[in-house]
Write a protein that holds these residues in place. Structure first.
Motif, short mmCIF file in Angstrom:
data_model
loop_
_atom_site.label_atom_id
_atom_site.label_comp_id
_atom_site.label_asym_id
_atom_site.label_seq_id
_atom_site.Cartn_x
_atom_site.Cartn_y
_atom_site.Cartn_z
N ASN A 147 0.81 -1.22 0.00
CA ASN A 147 0.00 0.00 0.00
C ASN A 147 0.85 1.28 0.00
O ASN A 147 0.64 2.18 0.82
CB ASN A 147 -0.96 0.00 1.19
N VAL A 148 1.81 1.35 -0.89
CA VAL A 148 2.62 2.55 -1.08
C VAL A 148 2.67 2.85 -2.58
O VAL A 148 2.36 1.99 -3.41
CB VAL A 148 4.05 2.37 -0.53
N PRO A 149 3.06 4.08 -2.96
CA PRO A 149 3.18 4.38 -4.39
C PRO A 149 4.15 3.42 -5.08
O PRO A 149 5.18 3.04 -4.52
CB PRO A 149 3.73 5.82 -4.39
N VAL A 150 3.80 3.04 -6.31
CA VAL A 150 4.61 2.09 -7.08
C VAL A 150 5.32 2.85 -8.21
O VAL A 150 4.67 3.48 -9.05
CB VAL A 150 3.73 0.97 -7.68
N ILE A 151 6.65 2.78 -8.20
CA ILE A 151 7.45 3.38 -9.26
C ILE A 151 7.76 2.30 -10.30
O ILE A 151 8.31 1.25 -9.96
CB ILE A 151 8.76 3.97 -8.71
N PHE A 152 7.43 2.55 -11.55
CA PHE A 152 7.82 1.66 -12.64
C PHE A 152 9.11 2.23 -13.25
O PHE A 152 9.10 3.31 -13.85
CB PHE A 152 6.72 1.57 -13.69
N TYR A 153 10.19 1.49 -13.03
CA TYR A 153 11.51 1.95 -13.48
C TYR A 153 11.91 1.16 -14.72
O TYR A 153 11.76 -0.06 -14.77
CB TYR A 153 12.55 1.74 -12.36
N ARG A 154 12.44 1.85 -15.71
CA ARG A 154 12.77 1.22 -16.99
C ARG A 154 14.25 1.43 -17.33
O ARG A 154 14.75 2.56 -17.29
CB ARG A 154 11.89 1.84 -18.08
N THR A 155 14.95 0.34 -17.59
CA THR A 155 16.30 0.43 -18.14
C THR A 155 16.25 0.00 -19.60
O THR A 155 15.51 -0.92 -19.96
CB THR A 155 17.30 -0.46 -17.37
N LYS A 156 17.05 0.66 -20.43
CA LYS A 156 17.08 0.37 -21.86
C LYS A 156 18.53 0.21 -22.34
O LYS A 156 19.42 0.90 -21.86
CB LYS A 156 16.42 1.50 -22.65
N GLY A 157 18.71 -0.70 -23.28
CA GLY A 157 20.01 -0.87 -23.91
C GLY A 157 20.92 -1.91 -23.28
O GLY A 157 21.88 -2.35 -23.91
N PHE A 158 20.61 -2.35 -22.05
CA PHE A 158 21.51 -3.28 -21.37
C PHE A 158 21.49 -4.66 -22.02
O PHE A 158 22.52 -5.33 -22.08
CB PHE A 158 21.15 -3.38 -19.89
N TYR A 159 20.32 -5.10 -22.47
CA TYR A 159 20.26 -6.43 -23.08
C TYR A 159 21.13 -6.50 -24.33
O TYR A 159 21.91 -7.45 -24.51
CB TYR A 159 18.83 -6.81 -23.43
#
Length: 432
Positions: free
Chosen positions: A174-186
Motif C-alpha cells: 500500500n505505497v506508491p509504485v514506481i515503474f523503473y525502466r532500463t534500456k540498452g543493457f540487453y
C-alpha cells in the motif's frame, strides 16, 4: 550545571537535525531493517560506481528525489546482474532490493552485503512469506523496496510474464509504485553472450501509480495495469547500434534446436554468425541485435519462440533415454552454506533428473522436484520437495535454459502420480 546545560542544548539541536533528516523516527522506533549506515553506503557506492557506469556502459541516468516523498515500491525490468546498482544511481535514498537466496550463502561476502545494503532474501521462482514480511517492515520503517519481478535476467530482450500475485503484494504494501525502466543493457550485454558490445544505455522512472488510484481497483484490474506499465520489449525501441567482437558466441545457450534440420545441440555461435554443424544452416547476428536469416531479419524474441516450437516437436517424438547431459560442478545448499559434491555428470530424461559421480549418485523424478531456476549465464538451481536445494555450475557454453524448458514440458505432461498424460502444451507455457 554548565556542562549539563550545554549537553541538553546539543541534544535538542541533534533531535531537530535527526527529525529533518528522517533519523528521529529511526531512533524513536529502533529500526530493525532501515539503518543510517545504509544511507551512508548508498551515497558512497554511487560515487564509486558512477564512473564505471558512464565509461563502460555509456549510462545516462535520470535522477529522482524520492527521499522526502517515500516510501516507495520500485518495480524494474531485469537485463543484467548489476541492475540494482544502476537503478540506485537514480535515487537519493537507499533501495532495499529483493535478491536470490543464493547470495546469502557466500560466507563473509554475504555478511558484508547484509551490513552494507541489507538485501531481502527470496528463493527463486518460489513464494516466500518471510520475504513479504521483511518488505513490510522496511516500508513501515520508511525504506524503499526494489523488486525485479521477473526474477530472472531476460534471455531475449523482452520482459517475462508477471505472476498475478504481484497485484496482491502491491495492495498489501500500500505505497506508491514506481515503474523503473532500463534500456540498452540487453543488447549491450545479453545473458547468453560471451563478449560485451558497446552502445548507449539509459535508466529512469517511467510512471508512478498511487494508492489513491489502485485501492479502488480489483486485483485483476490492478494486475492488468501493472502488466501494461511493466511489459517491455527492447525490439520495440528505435534501433541503436551495439558494436563488438564475436557477438554471436554463446547464442547456443538460447537457441539449441536447429530451425532448419530440427536437430538438438547442433548450433554453434562463431564470430558474428550462428551455424549448424549438421545441416550447414547459417544466420548472421548484426549490430542491432537481429538475426539475418537469408533475406529477412528476425528478433531473438521471435527466434526463441521458434526454438520452443521446435523443442516441443522434438520432445514429442523423443524415444531415447537421455535428452540432454552435461558435466557440472554440483553443490548442495544447506543452512546457508554450499557443500561441494565435485564434478558430476548431470542429465535430464523423460522420467526426471540424475546425478552420477564418486560423491553423489541419485535420481529425482519430476514429482520430487518442486521447481528449477536459472542464475547468471550458466548456473542452475534445483529445488526439491523435501527441502534440499542443488546448485549446478554447468561447463563451458552449455545452456541451463534447455534444462528449464525440458523440465517445464515434462512437469506439465506428467500428473501427480507420475503418469504421462495427453495434455497439450504450447510455447506460452515454457520459459522464464
Amino acid at each position: 550545571k554548565n556542562v549539563l546545560l550545554i549537553g541538553r542544548k546539543i541534544g535538542i539541536i541533534r533531535l531537530i537535525f535527526m527529525y529533518k533528516s528522517g533519523d528521529y523516527m529511526e531512533k524513536k522506533r529502533k529500526h530493525e531493517e532501515v539503518k543510517f549506515r545504509h544511507r551512508f553506503f548508498h551515497a558512497f557506492s554511487k560515487i564509486i560506481f558512477w564512473p564505471f557506469a558512464k565509461i563502460v556502459y555509456r549510462y545516462e541516468v535520470k535522477r529522482s528525489n524520492i527521499k522526502k516523498k517515500g516510501p516507495f515500491l520500485i518495480l524494474a525490468n531485469h537485463s543484467i546482474a548489476l541492475d540494482p546498482a544502476f537503478i540506485g544511481l537514480s535515487f537519493n535514498a537507499p533501495v532495499y532490493f529483493v535478491a536470490s537466496d543464493q547470495i546469502f550463502n557466500l560466507g563473509f561476502v554475504t555478511k558484508l552485503l547484509k551490513f552494507v545494503f541489507n538485501p531481502i532474501s527470496k528463493r527463486k521462482s518460489l513464494s516466500d512469506v518471510g520475504t513479504i514480511k521483511k518488505m513490510k517492515r522496511i516500508i513501515e520503517e520508511g525504506g524503499n523496496v526494489g523488486i525485479l519481478p521477473e526474477g530472472n535476467l531476460t534471455y531475449t530482450g523482452k520482459t517475462a510474464p508477471l505472476s498475478p500475485s504481484i497485484a496482491k503484494l502491491v495492495k498489501f504494501l500500500n505505497v506508491p509504485v514506481i515503474f523503473y525502466r532500463t534500456k540498452g543493457f540487453y543488447l549491450s550485454n545479453p545473458r547468453w553472450g560471451v563478449t560485451r558490445r558497446y552502445g548507449k544505455t539509459v535508466g529512469g522512472i517511467k510512471t508512478i501509480l498511487y494508492p489513491k488510484d489502485f485501492n479502488t481497483w480489483t486485483n485483476d484490474e490492478l494486475y492488468e495495469a501493472i502488466k501494461k506499465e511493466f511489459t517491455y520489449n527492447c525490439y520495440d525501441e528505435p534501433r541503436e547500434c551495439y558494436r563488438g567482437k564475436k557477438k554471436a558466441e554463446g547464442l547456443e545457450r538460447l537457441l539449441f534446436i536447429c530451425p532448419n534440420c530440427h536437430k538438438a545441440l547442433t548450433l554453434r555461435g562463431e564470430g558474428e554468425d550462428i551455424r549448424c554443424f549438421s545441416c550447414g544452416y547459417q544466420a548472421h547476428y548484426n549490430d542491432y541485435g537481429y538475426l539475418e536469416d537469408g533475406e529477412k531479419e528476425i528478433s531473438l524474441v521471435e527466434a526463441d519462440q521458434k526454438n520452443k516450437e521446435n523443442l516441443i516437436a522434438y520432445l514429442h517424438k523423443f524415444t531415447g533415454e537421455i535428452i540432454f547431459k552435461d558435466k557440472a560442478r554440483v553443490f548442495i545448499s544447506k543452512q546457508g552454506k554450499k557443500e561441494p559434491q565435485g564434478l558430476l555428470e548431470f542429465n535430464i530424461t523423460p522420467e526426471g533428473m540424475s546425478f552420477a559421480g564418486d560423491k553423489l549418485s541419485c535420481h529425482y523424478s519430476y514429482q520430487e522436484i518442486t521447481t528449477i531456476a536459472i542464475q547468471g549465464k550458466n548456473k542452475l538451481i534445483i529445488y526439491l520437495s523435501d527441502g534440499q536445494t542443488f546448485f549446478l555450475v554447468l561447463d563451458g557454453l552449455s545452456s541451463p535454459y534447455k534444462y528449464l524448458l525440458v523440465f517445464q514440458y515434462y512437469k506439465f505432461k506428467v500428473n501427480h502420480k507420475g503418469e504421462k498424460t495427453e495434455n497439450t502444451i504450447d510455447i506460452h507455457q515454457l520459459g522464464l
